[in-house]
Scaffold this active site. Structure first.
Site, PDB file in Angstrom:
ATOM      1  N   ILE A 146       0.827  -1.204   0.000  1.00 57.71           N
ATOM      2  CA  ILE A 146       0.000   0.000   0.000  1.00 57.71           C
ATOM      3  C   ILE A 146       0.863   1.256   0.000  1.00 57.71           C
ATOM      4  CG2 ILE A 146      -1.689   1.328   1.336  1.00 57.71           C
ATOM      5  CD1 ILE A 146      -2.835  -1.350   2.314  1.00 57.71           C
ATOM      6  N   SER A 183      -7.109  -0.815   9.378  1.00 52.31           N
ATOM      7  CA  SER A 183      -7.577  -2.102   8.864  1.00 52.31           C
ATOM      8  C   SER A 183      -8.927  -2.429   9.472  1.00 52.31           C
ATOM      9  CB  SER A 183      -6.570  -3.201   9.219  1.00 52.31           C
ATOM     10  OG  SER A 183      -7.086  -4.491   8.933  1.00 52.31           O
ATOM     11  N   TYR A 242      -0.969  -8.345  15.155  1.00 57.50           N
ATOM     12  CA  TYR A 242      -1.386  -7.326  14.188  1.00 57.50           C
ATOM     13  C   TYR A 242      -2.727  -6.727  14.575  1.00 57.50           C
ATOM     14  CZ  TYR A 242      -2.776  -5.277   9.700  1.00 57.50           C
ATOM     15  OH  TYR A 242      -3.199  -4.415   8.718  1.00 57.50           O
TER      16      TYR A 242
END
Length: 336
Positions: free
Chosen positions: A16, A140, A153
């Site tokens: 990204i 996210s 994460y």
């Protein structure tokens, strides 16, 4: 939008971050590229310059505050005051929590959470006195809805969401013209799935639907241009996950417990000696430039209608509730 924007992107060597650098390069921006891997940085710099922008590649480990501060100083010395700071850099471990070593969990947290904290602090220390600037956190859907096998994460992304909300309220209290927002990402076809530390039996993959990194980059650029919103949703899975988690969390727990392991792995056996980037970049000075894309081009979508809806709040809300209803019905059917 001025073509002389000064932009800093962490994690700019691949995925990204790389696609976002390319997008800003097409606008003629001056871009500070921060990442650890020299080969990827060199490739990103060439991409930006080929697109019409200017770039300064600075090898930086975002878990080290002093390195981030030094990088910001170098960017401003070369290009002038930073207008936009974009935090993207992260690393991760794919494994059940009990199989992740404490030092590995710590490392993920230092990069994927504290790296955002340090980048935000370095940017705000410059932007607040000037009374202008924008910070975009690349978040996210997993910051709203955790899934199995990605405890480090998911924890970091939840922390980023909470931290960013605090900063936003402080800026509002001060009536500052500095803005901070989050672009919430779906599953994206980036190289991370080929270089993440994984203890899964098969090769890891993003949970479908999967989007190309250029879709994610468009969301980041839009967020940078319109930073007064709290967050932007990029991709159907992001919108559905956020709303379904709010209204159907117990169902999602059971659904993910049932499907979350298989959906994050391909049918291909994992290589025992596969390189990973937890401690060192896999694209060092004599390494390989991985670019923006991962190995899932054949499965990844190049457009995301939901990104348009994310830019139009009322329509997005209505569409999300329709999607939520369908999602809940589908989950209930799977759990029978």
């Amino acid at each position: 939008m001025s073509t002389t924007q000064v932009v800093v992107i962490t994690g700019a060597s691949a995925g990204i971050g790389r696609a976002t650098a390319q997008a800003f390069g097409k606008r003629g921006a001056k871009i500070g590229l921060l990442a650890r891997g020299q080969a990827g940085l060199d490739g990103a710099k060439k991409d930006v310059e080929d697109a019409g922008g200017q770039a300064l590649a600075i090898p930086t480990d975002v878990s080290d505050y002093d390195q981030v501060e030094a990088a910001a100083a170098a960017v401003e010395e070369a290009f002038g005051p930073i207008d936009v700071w974009i935090n993207v850099a992260f690393t991760s471990v794919f494994a059940p929590f009990i199989d992740i070593k404490p030092k590995e969990f710590k490392r993920v947290t230092e990069v994927a959470y504290l790296g955002f904290v340090y980048g935000t602090h370095v940017a705000l220390s410059r932007m607040i006195p000037r009374g202008r600037g924008t910070i975009v956190q690349v978040g996210s859907a997993l910051g709203s809805r955790s899934i199995p096998l990605q405890s480090a994460y998911c924890g970091a992304k939840h922390a980023v969401d909470g931290f960013t909300s605090t900063i936003r309220t402080e800026l509002l209290h001060e009536k500052s013209n500095v803005h901070i927002t989050i672009a919430q990402m779906p599953a994206v076809n980036t190289p991370q799935f080929s270089w993440v530390l994984s203890r899964l039996p098969n090769h890891p993959q993003p949970v479908p639907p999967i989007y190309q990194p250029e879709v994610a980059a468009r969301g980041v650029v839009f967020a940078a241009d319109h930073p007064k919103r709290k967050q932007y949703w990029v991709g159907a899975s992001t919108v559905g996950t956020i709303f379904a988690n709010k209204f159907a969390a117990p169902l999602l727990d059971r659904y993910l417990a049932k499907t979350g392991y298989q959906s994050q792995q391909t049918n291909e056996k994992a290589k025992a000696d596969a390189p990973y980037n937890l401690w060192e970049p896999v694209d060092g000075g004599d390494g390989h430039d991985h670019g923006a894309h991962g190995v899932f081009d054949s499965k990844a979508h190049s457009i995301a209608p939901q990104l348009w809806f994310s830019h139009h709040v009322r329509l997005a809300t209505g569409g999300a509730f329709v999607g939520l209803g369908l999602a809940v019905l589908g989950v209930r059917r799977l759990l029978r």
